[in-house]
Design a protein around this motif. Structure first.
Motif, PDB file in Angstrom:
ATOM      1  N   VAL A  54      86.458  -1.979 107.794  1.00 37.93           N
ATOM      2  CA  VAL A  54      86.531  -3.119 106.866  1.00 37.93           C
ATOM      3  C   VAL A  54      86.826  -2.654 105.416  1.00 37.93           C
ATOM      4  N   THR A  55      85.951  -1.551 105.022  1.00 41.54           N
ATOM      5  CA  THR A  55      86.203  -0.971 103.750  1.00 41.54           C
ATOM      6  C   THR A  55      87.521  -0.459 103.580  1.00 41.54           C
ATOM      7  N   GLY A  60      92.036  -3.255  95.963  1.00 45.86           N
ATOM      8  CA  GLY A  60      91.647  -3.688  94.475  1.00 45.86           C
ATOM      9  C   GLY A  60      90.989  -2.357  93.845  1.00 45.86           C
ATOM     10  N   ASP A  61      90.428  -3.145  92.531  1.00 45.72           N
ATOM     11  CA  ASP A  61      89.739  -1.864  91.840  1.00 45.72           C
ATOM     12  C   ASP A  61      88.287  -1.853  92.116  1.00 45.72           C
ATOM     13  N   GLY A  62      87.748  -0.611  91.831  1.00 45.17           N
ATOM     14  CA  GLY A  62      86.557  -0.408  92.250  1.00 45.17           C
ATOM     15  C   GLY A  62      86.212   0.058  93.495  1.00 45.17           C
ATOM     16  N   MET A  63      87.114   0.645  94.281  1.00 44.48           N
ATOM     17  CA  MET A  63      87.063   0.928  95.823  1.00 44.48           C
ATOM     18  C   MET A  63      86.064   2.102  95.658  1.00 44.48           C
ATOM     19  N   PHE A  64      85.876   2.908  94.600  1.00 40.60           N
ATOM     20  CA  PHE A  64      84.866   3.937  94.722  1.00 40.60           C
ATOM     21  C   PHE A  64      83.438   3.447  95.152  1.00 40.60           C
ATOM     22  N   PHE A  65      83.220   2.603  94.534  1.00 46.57           N
ATOM     23  CA  PHE A  65      81.872   1.793  94.506  1.00 46.57           C
ATOM     24  C   PHE A  65      81.673   1.357  96.089  1.00 46.57           C
ATOM     25  N   LEU A  69      78.908   2.484  99.170  1.00 49.08           N
ATOM     26  CA  LEU A  69      78.285   1.196 100.067  1.00 49.08           C
ATOM     27  C   LEU A  69      78.601   1.729 101.289  1.00 49.08           C
ATOM     28  N   ALA A  70      79.687   1.706 101.756  1.00 49.16           N
ATOM     29  CA  ALA A  70      80.297   1.970 103.171  1.00 49.16           C
ATOM     30  C   ALA A  70      79.694   2.889 103.900  1.00 49.16           C
ATOM     31  N   VAL A  71      79.471   4.242 103.122  1.00 45.94           N
ATOM     32  CA  VAL A  71      78.633   5.232 103.474  1.00 45.94           C
ATOM     33  C   VAL A  71      77.335   5.141 103.716  1.00 45.94           C
ATOM     34  N   ALA A  72      76.905   4.504 102.669  1.00 45.11           N
ATOM     35  CA  ALA A  72      75.420   4.067 103.000  1.00 45.11           C
ATOM     36  C   ALA A  72      75.130   3.242 104.040  1.00 45.11           C
ATOM     37  N   ILE A  73      75.667   2.411 104.115  1.00 51.86           N
ATOM     38  CA  ILE A  73      75.508   1.244 105.412  1.00 51.86           C
ATOM     39  C   ILE A  73      75.873   1.972 106.563  1.00 51.86           C
ATOM     40  N   LEU A  74      76.931   2.736 106.781  1.00 52.64           N
ATOM     41  CA  LEU A  74      77.089   3.997 108.129  1.00 52.64           C
ATOM     42  C   LEU A  74      75.941   4.362 108.394  1.00 52.64           C
TER      43      LEU A  74
END
Length: 167
Positions: A54-55, A60-65, A69-74
């Motif tokens: 999904v990530t 959009g803007d701010g995809m780095f953040f 979050l995606a890596v942390a949730i994974l």
């Protein structure tokens, strides 16, 4: 040519040990609890992968953040999946009941999802709403099964025997 020793477990590792030293049977509650943790583990694994997918499709803007979050949730999802499998194996062997930790975490999220659905008055039977409810209920049943008399006797006997082999 050298002879390779067999990696198969010996007869003393095949059968659980009872308090009087005889071979015992694994209780059905233990079998059911360990088997019920399989869908819990698979769900956590799939949830982590799905979050990354999904990530990756977001714009959009701010995809780095979002990627942080995606890596942390994974990482959390994979950790809970791993602990679920490891805990189910320990329950199967009778060495500990640590399977209750990831199962309890899953049940906690079950209650959060249920409260969220009730407060927002959005209870529908869609897969995204039913999955956490069903998996949470399955984890709750697995916790209950590890608290039965036969399960606690299984843990007490096998923890005291010092067995470290496969069950």
């Amino acid at each position: 040519m050298t002879h390779m020793p067999s990696m198969e477990p010996g007869p003393e590792q095949d059968k659980p040990v009872t308090s009087n030293g005889e071979a015992g049977r694994r209780p059905g509650t233990i079998v059911a609890a360990a088997v019920l943790m399989i869908p819990v583990c698979v769900t956590w694994f799939v949830a982590g992968i799905a979050w990354v997918v999904v990530t990756s499709r977001m714009e959009g803007d701010g995809m780095f953040f979002y990627w942080i979050l995606a890596v942390a949730i994974l990482a959390v999802c994979l950790l809970v999946a791993y602990i679920s499998v490891a805990g189910a194996m320990e329950v199967w062997r009778g060495t500990s009941a640590r399977m209750r930790i990831p199962a309890g975490f899953t049940v906690g999220l079950f209650f959060i999802a249920l409260i969220n659905l009730l407060v927002n008055r959005r209870i529908t039977f869609s897969p995204t709403q039913l999955t956490p409810l069903v998996v949470g209920a399955v984890a709750g049943v697995a916790i209950f099964l590890t608290h039965t008399k036969s399960a606690t006797a299984w843990f007490r006997v096998n923890q005291g025997s010092g067995r470290q082999g496969r069950g």
